[in-house]
Design a protein around this motif. Structure first.
Motif, PDB file in Angstrom:
ATOM      1  N   LEU A  10       4.299 -36.692 -15.273  1.00 31.63           N
ATOM      2  CA  LEU A  10       4.475 -36.921 -16.709  1.00 31.63           C
ATOM      3  C   LEU A  10       5.205 -35.743 -17.348  1.00 31.63           C
ATOM      4  CD1 LEU A  10       0.925 -38.347 -17.570  1.00 31.63           C
ATOM      5  CD2 LEU A  10       3.024 -39.636 -17.116  1.00 31.63           C
ATOM      6  N   TRP A  11       5.536 -35.905 -18.615  1.00 34.11           N
ATOM      7  CA  TRP A  11       6.222 -34.862 -19.365  1.00 34.11           C
ATOM      8  C   TRP A  11       5.332 -34.398 -20.520  1.00 34.11           C
ATOM      9  CZ3 TRP A  11      10.907 -32.761 -18.025  1.00 34.11           C
ATOM     10  CH2 TRP A  11      11.619 -33.437 -17.023  1.00 34.11           C
ATOM     11  N   ARG A  12       5.496 -33.128 -20.861  1.00 34.53           N
ATOM     12  CA  ARG A  12       4.728 -32.546 -21.971  1.00 34.53           C
ATOM     13  C   ARG A  12       5.699 -32.026 -23.032  1.00 34.53           C
ATOM     14  NH1 ARG A  12       0.621 -27.640 -20.841  1.00 34.53           N
ATOM     15  NH2 ARG A  12       2.570 -26.607 -20.267  1.00 34.53           N
ATOM     16  N   ALA A  13       5.410 -32.358 -24.315  1.00 35.54           N
ATOM     17  CA  ALA A  13       6.231 -31.869 -25.424  1.00 35.54           C
ATOM     18  C   ALA A  13       5.713 -30.508 -25.854  1.00 35.54           C
ATOM     19  CB  ALA A  13       6.184 -32.853 -26.583  1.00 35.54           C
ATOM     20  N   ARG A  14       6.632 -29.590 -26.151  1.00 35.77           N
ATOM     21  CA  ARG A  14       6.272 -28.252 -26.620  1.00 35.77           C
ATOM     22  C   ARG A  14       7.053 -27.947 -27.893  1.00 35.77           C
ATOM     23  NH1 ARG A  14       3.773 -25.135 -22.660  1.00 35.77           N
ATOM     24  NH2 ARG A  14       3.107 -23.934 -24.468  1.00 35.77           N
ATOM     25  N   TRP A  15       6.389 -27.337 -28.857  1.00 37.98           N
ATOM     26  CA  TRP A  15       7.041 -26.922 -30.107  1.00 37.98           C
ATOM     27  C   TRP A  15       6.241 -25.773 -30.719  1.00 37.98           C
ATOM     28  CZ3 TRP A  15       3.821 -30.967 -29.513  1.00 37.98           C
ATOM     29  CH2 TRP A  15       2.716 -31.060 -30.374  1.00 37.98           C
ATOM     30  N   ALA A  34       9.166 -37.087 -24.890  1.00 36.82           N
ATOM     31  CA  ALA A  34       8.503 -35.828 -25.177  1.00 36.82           C
ATOM     32  C   ALA A  34       9.333 -34.977 -26.130  1.00 36.82           C
ATOM     33  CB  ALA A  34       8.232 -35.075 -23.873  1.00 36.82           C
ATOM     34  N   GLU A  35      10.663 -34.910 -25.892  1.00 36.03           N
ATOM     35  CA  GLU A  35      11.515 -34.117 -26.782  1.00 36.03           C
ATOM     36  C   GLU A  35      11.530 -34.698 -28.198  1.00 36.03           C
ATOM     37  OE1 GLU A  35      14.786 -32.485 -23.522  1.00 36.03           O
ATOM     38  OE2 GLU A  35      15.169 -34.334 -24.658  1.00 36.03           O
ATOM     39  N   ASN A  36      11.604 -36.009 -28.297  1.00 40.29           N
ATOM     40  CA  ASN A  36      11.594 -36.631 -29.634  1.00 40.29           C
ATOM     41  C   ASN A  36      10.288 -36.362 -30.361  1.00 40.29           C
ATOM     42  OD1 ASN A  36      14.169 -37.677 -29.292  1.00 40.29           O
ATOM     43  ND2 ASN A  36      13.417 -39.656 -28.499  1.00 40.29           N
ATOM     44  N   TYR A  37       9.175 -36.414 -29.644  1.00 37.50           N
ATOM     45  CA  TYR A  37       7.882 -36.134 -30.272  1.00 37.50           C
ATOM     46  C   TYR A  37       7.841 -34.700 -30.792  1.00 37.50           C
ATOM     47  CZ  TYR A  37       2.846 -35.792 -30.974  1.00 37.50           C
ATOM     48  OH  TYR A  37       1.601 -35.607 -31.527  1.00 37.50           O
ATOM     49  N   GLY A  38       8.324 -33.759 -29.998  1.00 35.22           N
ATOM     50  CA  GLY A  38       8.352 -32.367 -30.427  1.00 35.22           C
ATOM     51  C   GLY A  38       9.226 -32.171 -31.652  1.00 35.22           C
ATOM     52  N   ARG A  39      10.400 -32.836 -31.685  1.00 28.45           N
ATOM     53  CA  ARG A  39      11.266 -32.712 -32.868  1.00 28.45           C
ATOM     54  C   ARG A  39      10.604 -33.316 -34.109  1.00 28.45           C
ATOM     55  NH1 ARG A  39      15.233 -34.758 -28.981  1.00 28.45           N
ATOM     56  NH2 ARG A  39      16.361 -32.981 -28.083  1.00 28.45           N
ATOM     57  N   ASP A  40       9.860 -34.416 -33.911  1.00 32.76           N
ATOM     58  CA  ASP A  40       9.139 -35.015 -35.048  1.00 32.76           C
ATOM     59  C   ASP A  40       8.118 -34.037 -35.627  1.00 32.76           C
ATOM     60  OD1 ASP A  40      10.569 -37.332 -34.762  1.00 32.76           O
ATOM     61  OD2 ASP A  40       8.997 -38.402 -33.639  1.00 32.76           O
ATOM     62  N   GLN A  41       7.450 -33.274 -34.757  1.00 37.87           N
ATOM     63  CA  GLN A  41       6.478 -32.304 -35.239  1.00 37.87           C
ATOM     64  C   GLN A  41       7.152 -31.189 -36.030  1.00 37.87           C
ATOM     65  OE1 GLN A  41       3.262 -33.246 -34.894  1.00 37.87           O
ATOM     66  NE2 GLN A  41       4.321 -34.987 -33.954  1.00 37.87           N
ATOM     67  N   GLU A  42       8.320 -30.759 -35.569  1.00 42.07           N
ATOM     68  CA  GLU A  42       9.060 -29.727 -36.292  1.00 42.07           C
ATOM     69  C   GLU A  42       9.507 -30.244 -37.664  1.00 42.07           C
ATOM     70  OE1 GLU A  42      10.969 -27.065 -32.666  1.00 42.07           O
ATOM     71  OE2 GLU A  42      12.130 -28.750 -33.482  1.00 42.07           O
ATOM     72  N   ALA A  43       9.925 -31.506 -37.702  1.00 43.56           N
ATOM     73  CA  ALA A  43      10.308 -32.097 -38.994  1.00 43.56           C
ATOM     74  C   ALA A  43       9.112 -32.186 -39.934  1.00 43.56           C
ATOM     75  CB  ALA A  43      10.909 -33.483 -38.770  1.00 43.56           C
ATOM     76  N   ALA A  44       7.938 -32.518 -39.393  1.00 44.55           N
ATOM     77  CA  ALA A  44       6.732 -32.593 -40.215  1.00 44.55           C
ATOM     78  C   ALA A  44       6.371 -31.226 -40.773  1.00 44.55           C
ATOM     79  CB  ALA A  44       5.579 -33.167 -39.396  1.00 44.55           C
ATOM     80  N   ILE A  45       6.594 -30.166 -39.968  1.00 44.50           N
ATOM     81  CA  ILE A  45       6.320 -28.805 -40.446  1.00 44.50           C
ATOM     82  C   ILE A  45       7.231 -28.484 -41.625  1.00 44.50           C
ATOM     83  CG2 ILE A  45       6.451 -26.364 -39.822  1.00 44.50           C
ATOM     84  CD1 ILE A  45       5.624 -27.199 -36.979  1.00 44.50           C
TER      85      ILE A  45
END
Length: 504
Positions: A10-15, A34-45
């Motif tokens: 599996l893959w793990r998202a990191r941010w 995983a990369e898209n999920y990490g970018r979504d978290q950065e946008a939420a921040i």
């Protein structure tokens, strides 16, 4: 910048989180996910909507202990919140983590609450308010919030129809209701208070909290309200800060002046020594003992019997079934209320109730009512009253035949389901009927006019004059209609007002 790293199959998202520490989320099948999920978290921040993945682990009980002490609301509102939280919400969800709550299970919980439908809705609304403040720190969405348009259409339409069918009182009904309340209590205060409620649209607590110095010719200043909590009272500002001045017609000025002039003492019996309880003060409307009227007690003793024509069912230690309001028709219409009796049943012979504490209004083979002292006494064999005392002396009614039975009747329902708050609701259609502008209606009811309309619209003197004239006309017409029903009244104040119509 967010990135993905391989973790087994599996893959793990990191941010990087708001505090600078690297955060992660595992379980993605594809690197791009995983990369898209990490970018979504950065946008939420960047948008201040970020939810820490670990934050949702807080339990409902832990969140309540953080949320409830920070509330700045009226004590009675806090008391309602406390009841729903402690009795219904925490027993069902107290040990659950916020992130584990599901919308479907909360909807099922609401349906299974052994409460009335309205109270169950209020319990869920409290849960919704509780979780709303957990967004976005602990939750992304509120699982207790109701989805618009997802309920049963039939239920929504039924609720809307019931809302529209809720009763309100016409000017004549308001007059008759106030008269009945005063007859039941024996006090003119109840007549003036209910007329004031109907012709001002003031809330129940605003009437109770009205001090004499806020009543002046042509206007009442609604600056205070009495809140009732667990049988005690405290003074606060009106709901939503709706302080306002209400224009009053001439007849109401006279009634209020008579009310304040006729009171020997206008101070309540409260002696609160701690905030926020009422320490005592002068008020326009008080009970004969100087206490404030309690909503539930006033409704059961006076308002419900006056509106429904029946004394409501009473539960508890001294419970009793619902009984009709009986009146002595030997007194001016609509009669003088007498102690309640059980209702007669069609096709069944009716026997008047007897026993200790039961007022005898009709004669039987053994007892009769004295025509002099009006008390029930034993009868001789020849049917005359035995000798008896009255007020410390010998009553001259001894040896005489008993008085005729009391001519009893029961009140017809006047406006079943009417409540003190519905008097306020009835004030709105009165103003609609006379085409009073919306801006003056809103000011009078203590509502805000939304948008730019509320910013630039203001009531004019001509609007106020038209409103006062309309209310005075409503009163004159209702008083004339009451005089056509009967020229006298057992309420002293109303009887004086009706004297101008006698002989017409």
């Amino acid at each position: 910048m967010a990135y993905a790293e391989k973790r087994g199959n599996l893959w793990r998202a990191r941010w990087k989180g708001p505090d600078g520490h690297t955060e992660s989320q595992s379980g993605f099948q594809k690197k791009t996910d995983a990369e898209n999920y990490g970018r979504d978290q950065e946008a939420a921040i960047r948008n201040n909507s970020y939810v820490d993945p670990r934050a949702g682990k807080i339990t409902v009980t832990e969140w309540v202990n953080l949320w409830f002490p920070a509330l700045d609301l009226e004590p009675n509102t806090l008391d309602n919140y406390r009841y729903f939280i402690e009795v219904h919400i925490l027993p069902a969800f107290g040990d659950r983590e916020l992130r584990s709550l599901e919308r479907e299970e909360i909807a099922t919980w609401e349906k299974r609450l052994r409460l009335s439908r309205r109270t169950a809705r209020e319990a869920r609304s409290t849960f919704t308010n509780l979780l709303n403040d957990a967004i976005p720190r602990y939750l992304q969405t509120n699982p207790a919030a109701r989805r618009r348009g997802k309920g049963r259409k039939g239920q929504r339409r039924i609720a809307e129809a019931e809302r529209k069918q809720k009763v309100w009182a016409t000017p004549l009904q308001s007059l008759l209701l106030a008269e009945r309340c005063a007859l039941l209590s024996g006090e003119d205060t109840d007549f003036v208070m209910n007329i004031t409620a109907a012709y001002t649209g003031a809330r129940w607590g605003e009437l109770l909290g009205l001090p004499p110095d806020r009543v002046r010719p042509g206007a009442i200043d609604i600056h205070w309200k009495l809140y009732e909590l667990n049988g005690r009272f405290y003074r606060g500002r009106p709901k939503d800060g709706s302080m306002r001045t209400i224009d009053t017609p001439p007849f109401l000025d006279e009634l209020l002046a008579h009310q304040m002039a006729g009171r020997k003492a206008g101070s309540c019996t409260c002696r609160g020594t701690e905030e926020p309880w009422c320490p005592g003060g002068r008020y326009v409307f008080l009970s004969p003992t100087g206490a404030h009227f309690r909503r539930s007690n006033y409704s059961e003793r006076l308002f419900r019997p006056a509106a429904d024509g029946w004394h409501p069912k009473r539960n508890g230690k001294h419970g009793r079934p619902a009984m009709p309001v009986l009146v002595d028709m030997g007194e001016p219409w609509p009669g003088k209320p007498v102690p309640p009796w059980p209702p007669a049943e069609a096709g069944e012979p009716f026997t008047p109730p007897t026993g200790r504490g039961v007022t005898r209004l009709v004669s039987d083979e053994e007892r009769g009512r004295c025509s002099e002292c009006r008390r029930t006494q034993l009868l001789r064999i020849d049917g005359t009253l035995i000798g008896h005392n009255s007020d410390g002396g010998r009553c001259p009614g001894g040896g005489k035949p008993p008085a005729e039975d009391v001519a009893l009747a029961s009140w017809l329902p006047l406006s079943p389901g009417l409540t003190p708050h519905r008097l306020r609701h009835g004030h709105q259609p009165w103003m609609d009927d006379t085409r009073i502008p919306y801006v003056l209606q809103s000011e009078r009811m203590g509502h805000e006019v939304p948008g730019m309309r509320g910013t630039y619209a203001h009531p004019t003197p001509d609007m106020r004059i038209a409103l006062v004239k309309a209310l005075q006309q409503f009163w004159d017409e209702s008083l004339a209609a009451r005089a056509r029903l009967a020229p006298r009244s057992g309420v002293a104040m109303l009887d004086t007002l009706l004297s101008a119509y006698r002989g017409r």
